[in-house]
Design an enzyme around this catalytic site. Structure first.
Site, mmCIF file in Angstrom:
data_model
loop_
_atom_site.group_PDB
_atom_site.id
_atom_site.type_symbol
_atom_site.label_atom_id
_atom_site.label_comp_id
_atom_site.label_asym_id
_atom_site.label_seq_id
_atom_site.Cartn_x
_atom_site.Cartn_y
_atom_site.Cartn_z
ATOM 1 N N HIS A 57 0.852 -1.188 0.000
ATOM 2 C CA HIS A 57 0.000 0.000 0.000
ATOM 3 C C HIS A 57 0.888 1.238 0.000
ATOM 4 O O HIS A 57 2.034 1.200 0.470
ATOM 5 C CB HIS A 57 -0.886 0.023 1.248
ATOM 6 C CG HIS A 57 -1.971 -0.986 1.243
ATOM 7 N ND1 HIS A 57 -3.121 -0.827 1.982
ATOM 8 C CD2 HIS A 57 -2.100 -2.185 0.613
ATOM 9 C CE1 HIS A 57 -3.912 -1.869 1.800
ATOM 10 N NE2 HIS A 57 -3.309 -2.710 0.981
ATOM 11 N N GLU A 59 0.929 3.874 1.837
ATOM 12 C CA GLU A 59 1.412 4.267 3.167
ATOM 13 C C GLU A 59 2.569 3.397 3.621
ATOM 14 O O GLU A 59 3.548 3.901 4.180
ATOM 15 C CB GLU A 59 0.289 4.153 4.223
ATOM 16 C CG GLU A 59 -0.921 4.986 3.939
ATOM 17 C CD GLU A 59 -2.052 4.228 3.270
ATOM 18 O OE1 GLU A 59 -3.210 4.440 3.649
ATOM 19 O OE2 GLU A 59 -1.784 3.424 2.342
ATOM 20 N N CYS A 87 -6.341 1.938 5.763
ATOM 21 C CA CYS A 87 -6.997 0.671 6.095
ATOM 22 C C CYS A 87 -6.474 0.183 7.449
ATOM 23 O O CYS A 87 -5.580 0.795 8.031
ATOM 24 C CB CYS A 87 -6.692 -0.348 5.001
ATOM 25 S SG CYS A 87 -4.987 -0.960 5.034
ATOM 26 N N CYS A 90 -2.561 -0.414 7.418
ATOM 27 C CA CYS A 90 -1.791 0.836 7.377
ATOM 28 C C CYS A 90 -1.962 1.631 8.663
ATOM 29 O O CYS A 90 -0.995 2.222 9.151
ATOM 30 C CB CYS A 90 -2.198 1.656 6.155
ATOM 31 S SG CYS A 90 -1.718 0.853 4.606
#
Length: 163
Positions: A57, A59, A87, A90
């Site tokens: 992801h 992040e 999410c 993260c």
């Protein structure tokens, strides 16, 4: 209408640039940057499909890069700017890395853990809570995702998404 700091808009535009990089690869357009003392120390964009890695992801990539740049896993006094609400994975990494502040663009109604489904970033039972700002350049961040998924629903292949 809520007040949005010019500085937050500036750095969110950098996160949007990262999201556009993901989109060029046929990835879901999500981007992130980490800023410390007025300088970007970490950048990331979604690479799950490209890398076949569910943890890739925006992040997570930005956190890894910032940690390497600082030579530390604690990202104290750093701010994460991300186009989509973090999410659960993260959000956990954000708490673990001790990020001071998170600024996100648009909510994630399916996985948002910065206040939409739950707020893991400000959970008082954890050993760290993060300052949180939402809705910065919300329209632009939401439009990136909306337009991307409209094209996907029309059946366009990855390589055709590059408009």
């Amino acid at each position: 209408m809520k007040f949005v700091r010019e500085e937050d808009q500036r750095w969110m535009r950098e996160a949007i640039e990262e999201a556009l990089k993901a989109e060029q690869l046929g990835e879901v357009p999500i981007g992130a940057v980490i800023v410390k003392d007025g300088e970007i120390i970490g950048r990331g964009h979604n690479l799950r499909e490209t890398s076949l890695d569910p943890t890739a992801h925006a992040e997570m990539i930005a956190i890894r890069e910032a940690s390497i740049k600082l030579g530390a896993w604690r990202l104290l006094e750093c701010t994460l700017y991300v186009t989509l609400e973090p999410c659960p994975m993260c959000a956990g990494a954000i708490v673990q890395s001790r990020l001071h502040k998170v600024v996100y663009g648009t909510i994630d109604p399916k996985a948002g853990c910065g206040g939409t489904l739950m707020n893991l970033l400000q959970e008082p039972r954890f050993n760290h809570e993060t300052e949180l700002v939402s809705g910065v350049l919300q329209d632009e961040c939401a439009a990136l995702l909306t337009q991307f998924f409209k094209r996907v629903r029309k059946g366009k292949r990855r390589t055709e998404i590059k408009d």
